[in-house]
Design an enzyme around this catalytic site. Structure first.
Site, PDB file in Angstrom:
ATOM      1  N   GLU A 174       0.630 -12.846  13.008  1.00  0.00           N
ATOM      2  CA  GLU A 174       1.040 -11.613  13.661  1.00  0.00           C
ATOM      3  C   GLU A 174       0.877 -10.471  12.653  1.00  0.00           C
ATOM      4  O   GLU A 174       1.150 -10.630  11.464  1.00  0.00           O
ATOM      5  CB  GLU A 174       2.501 -11.702  14.109  1.00  0.00           C
ATOM      6  CG  GLU A 174       2.751 -12.747  15.180  1.00  0.00           C
ATOM      7  CD  GLU A 174       2.119 -12.377  16.512  1.00  0.00           C
ATOM      8  OE1 GLU A 174       2.138 -11.187  16.884  1.00  0.00           O
ATOM      9  OE2 GLU A 174       1.595 -13.286  17.186  1.00  0.00           O
ATOM     10  N   LEU A 181      12.085 -20.166  -3.010  1.00  0.00           N
ATOM     11  CA  LEU A 181      10.999 -19.343  -2.485  1.00  0.00           C
ATOM     12  C   LEU A 181       9.709 -19.603  -3.245  1.00  0.00           C
ATOM     13  O   LEU A 181       9.689 -19.651  -4.476  1.00  0.00           O
ATOM     14  CB  LEU A 181      11.373 -17.857  -2.604  1.00  0.00           C
ATOM     15  CG  LEU A 181      10.310 -16.852  -2.174  1.00  0.00           C
ATOM     16  CD1 LEU A 181      10.133 -16.871  -0.657  1.00  0.00           C
ATOM     17  CD2 LEU A 181      10.682 -15.437  -2.646  1.00  0.00           C
ATOM     18  N   ASN A 233       1.467   3.317  -3.057  1.00  0.00           N
ATOM     19  CA  ASN A 233       2.046   3.743  -4.329  1.00  0.00           C
ATOM     20  C   ASN A 233       1.569   5.135  -4.746  1.00  0.00           C
ATOM     21  O   ASN A 233       2.361   5.981  -5.182  1.00  0.00           O
ATOM     22  CB  ASN A 233       1.702   2.744  -5.433  1.00  0.00           C
ATOM     23  CG  ASN A 233       2.381   1.411  -5.257  1.00  0.00           C
ATOM     24  OD1 ASN A 233       3.300   1.272  -4.469  1.00  0.00           O
ATOM     25  ND2 ASN A 233       1.916   0.416  -5.988  1.00  0.00           N
ATOM     26  N   HIS A 259       3.287   3.176  -9.022  1.00  0.00           N
ATOM     27  CA  HIS A 259       3.116   1.743  -9.295  1.00  0.00           C
ATOM     28  C   HIS A 259       4.394   1.137  -9.882  1.00  0.00           C
ATOM     29  O   HIS A 259       4.758   0.002  -9.547  1.00  0.00           O
ATOM     30  CB  HIS A 259       1.951   1.527 -10.241  1.00  0.00           C
ATOM     31  CG  HIS A 259       0.622   1.941  -9.674  1.00  0.00           C
ATOM     32  ND1 HIS A 259       0.224   1.603  -8.412  1.00  0.00           N
ATOM     33  CD2 HIS A 259      -0.404   2.681 -10.212  1.00  0.00           C
ATOM     34  CE1 HIS A 259      -0.980   2.100  -8.175  1.00  0.00           C
ATOM     35  NE2 HIS A 259      -1.376   2.751  -9.246  1.00  0.00           N
ATOM     36  N   ASP A 292       0.838  -1.198   0.000  1.00  0.00           N
ATOM     37  CA  ASP A 292       0.000   0.000   0.000  1.00  0.00           C
ATOM     38  C   ASP A 292       0.875   1.251   0.000  1.00  0.00           C
ATOM     39  O   ASP A 292       1.936   1.266   0.624  1.00  0.00           O
ATOM     40  CB  ASP A 292      -0.898  -0.011   1.240  1.00  0.00           C
ATOM     41  CG  ASP A 292      -2.021   1.002   1.148  1.00  0.00           C
ATOM     42  OD1 ASP A 292      -2.308   1.499   0.035  1.00  0.00           O
ATOM     43  OD2 ASP A 292      -2.618   1.322   2.190  1.00  0.00           O
ATOM     44  N   TRP A 298     -11.038  -2.905  -9.301  1.00  0.00           N
ATOM     45  CA  TRP A 298     -11.722  -2.583 -10.559  1.00  0.00           C
ATOM     46  C   TRP A 298     -12.534  -1.296 -10.439  1.00  0.00           C
ATOM     47  O   TRP A 298     -12.904  -0.700 -11.462  1.00  0.00           O
ATOM     48  CB  TRP A 298     -12.648  -3.723 -10.971  1.00  0.00           C
ATOM     49  CG  TRP A 298     -11.937  -5.010 -11.267  1.00  0.00           C
ATOM     50  CD1 TRP A 298     -11.853  -6.100 -10.457  1.00  0.00           C
ATOM     51  CD2 TRP A 298     -11.189  -5.339 -12.452  1.00  0.00           C
ATOM     52  NE1 TRP A 298     -11.106  -7.097 -11.062  1.00  0.00           N
ATOM     53  CE2 TRP A 298     -10.695  -6.656 -12.282  1.00  0.00           C
ATOM     54  CE3 TRP A 298     -10.911  -4.651 -13.636  1.00  0.00           C
ATOM     55  CZ2 TRP A 298      -9.931  -7.291 -13.258  1.00  0.00           C
ATOM     56  CZ3 TRP A 298     -10.145  -5.293 -14.606  1.00  0.00           C
ATOM     57  CH2 TRP A 298      -9.669  -6.587 -14.425  1.00  0.00           C
TER      58      TRP A 298
END
Length: 244
Positions: A211, A135, A26, A41, A24, A73
């Site tokens: 957490e 990963l 950008n 972005h 969150d 959207w």
């Protein structure tokens, strides 16, 4: 992958160590610099690369990023188009790096609203990295946790109606096994950047014992160093899972 014992989750298990992130900030990052939101972005995509590269060294075996919510959207059409264009760019440019770094990419969320070419790119990225053993990177795209739960209920209801499932046999494991994340461990920690303190319809079932870490750093400025600080915060917490 061998995890540094100093980084092992505090519940006593060495792995998996699953970090979920709501990316969150950008737009605010761009606005503070007098730049268009698209610049935020784009810089946010650089932050994704930094966090993905840093994760294995911090003992993170699973990383799940909230890339595009089902509510996104509702944003202006131009911004939605820019976000989807950036996703295409990321897939075209980064999959080779994921292959090289042994990262497995998975997508969760409804794909049917994406254009056929984007759906093809998503499928190709998953296929090309499916054999990787490092990963596990999951991108949540056109994802909403409530919709996931509705879809799961429908799946289980159909199984009951068809006589394949006894309703009395449904337990937490049954529900977890029908979710989009059925083959992933539940997140150990949720990080949300930009100082906002809400979970925004993200992995609601899976985060029952996660957490929560709310970082003031805007996502484009988040990097491996910030992730390491969050991991350290997590490791200093005592997880009781309802016990003493």
């Amino acid at each position: 992958m061998t995890m540094d014992p100093l980084l092992a989750p505090t519940d006593g298990t060495a792995s998996p160590f699953h970090v979920a992130i709501i990316m969150d900030g950008n737009g605010r990052w761009a606005r503070a610099r007098g730049l268009p939101r698209t610049a935020g972005h784009r810089q946010g995509a650089e932050a994704v690369r930094s966090v993905v590269e840093a994760s294995p060294g911090l003992g993170v075996t699973h990383l799940t990023l909230f890339g595009f919510s089902s509510e996104n959207w509702k944003r202006p059409q131009g911004e939605v188009g820019d976000l989807l264009g950036l996703l295409r760019l990321y897939l075209n440019n980064e999959v080779r790096n994921l292959e090289k770094n042994n990262v497995r990419l998975r997508i969760i969320g409804r794909r049917d609203r994406f254009s056929p070419d984007l759906q093809a790119l998503l499928g190709d990225a998953e296929a090309r990295t499916s054999a990787n053993t490092g990963l596990h990177l999951t991108l949540a795209l056109n994802y909403g946790a409530r919709q996931e739960m509705v879809d799961t209920v429908r799946t289980l209801a159909r199984a009951v109606a068809q006589g394949r499932l006894d309703p009395e046999a449904i337990d937490e494991a049954t529900v977890s096994g029908a979710l989009l994340t059925h083959d992933l461990p539940d997140p150990d920690v949720l990080i949300r950047t930009s100082g906002e303190q809400r979970v925004s319809n993200f992995l609601l079932w899976q985060m029952a014992y996660a957490e929560l870490i709310f970082s003031p750093v805007l996502w484009p400025d988040f990097n491996g160093k910030e992730l390491a600080a969050a991991v350290e915060d997590f490791q200093n917490r005592e997880r009781r899972f309802g016990g003493l």
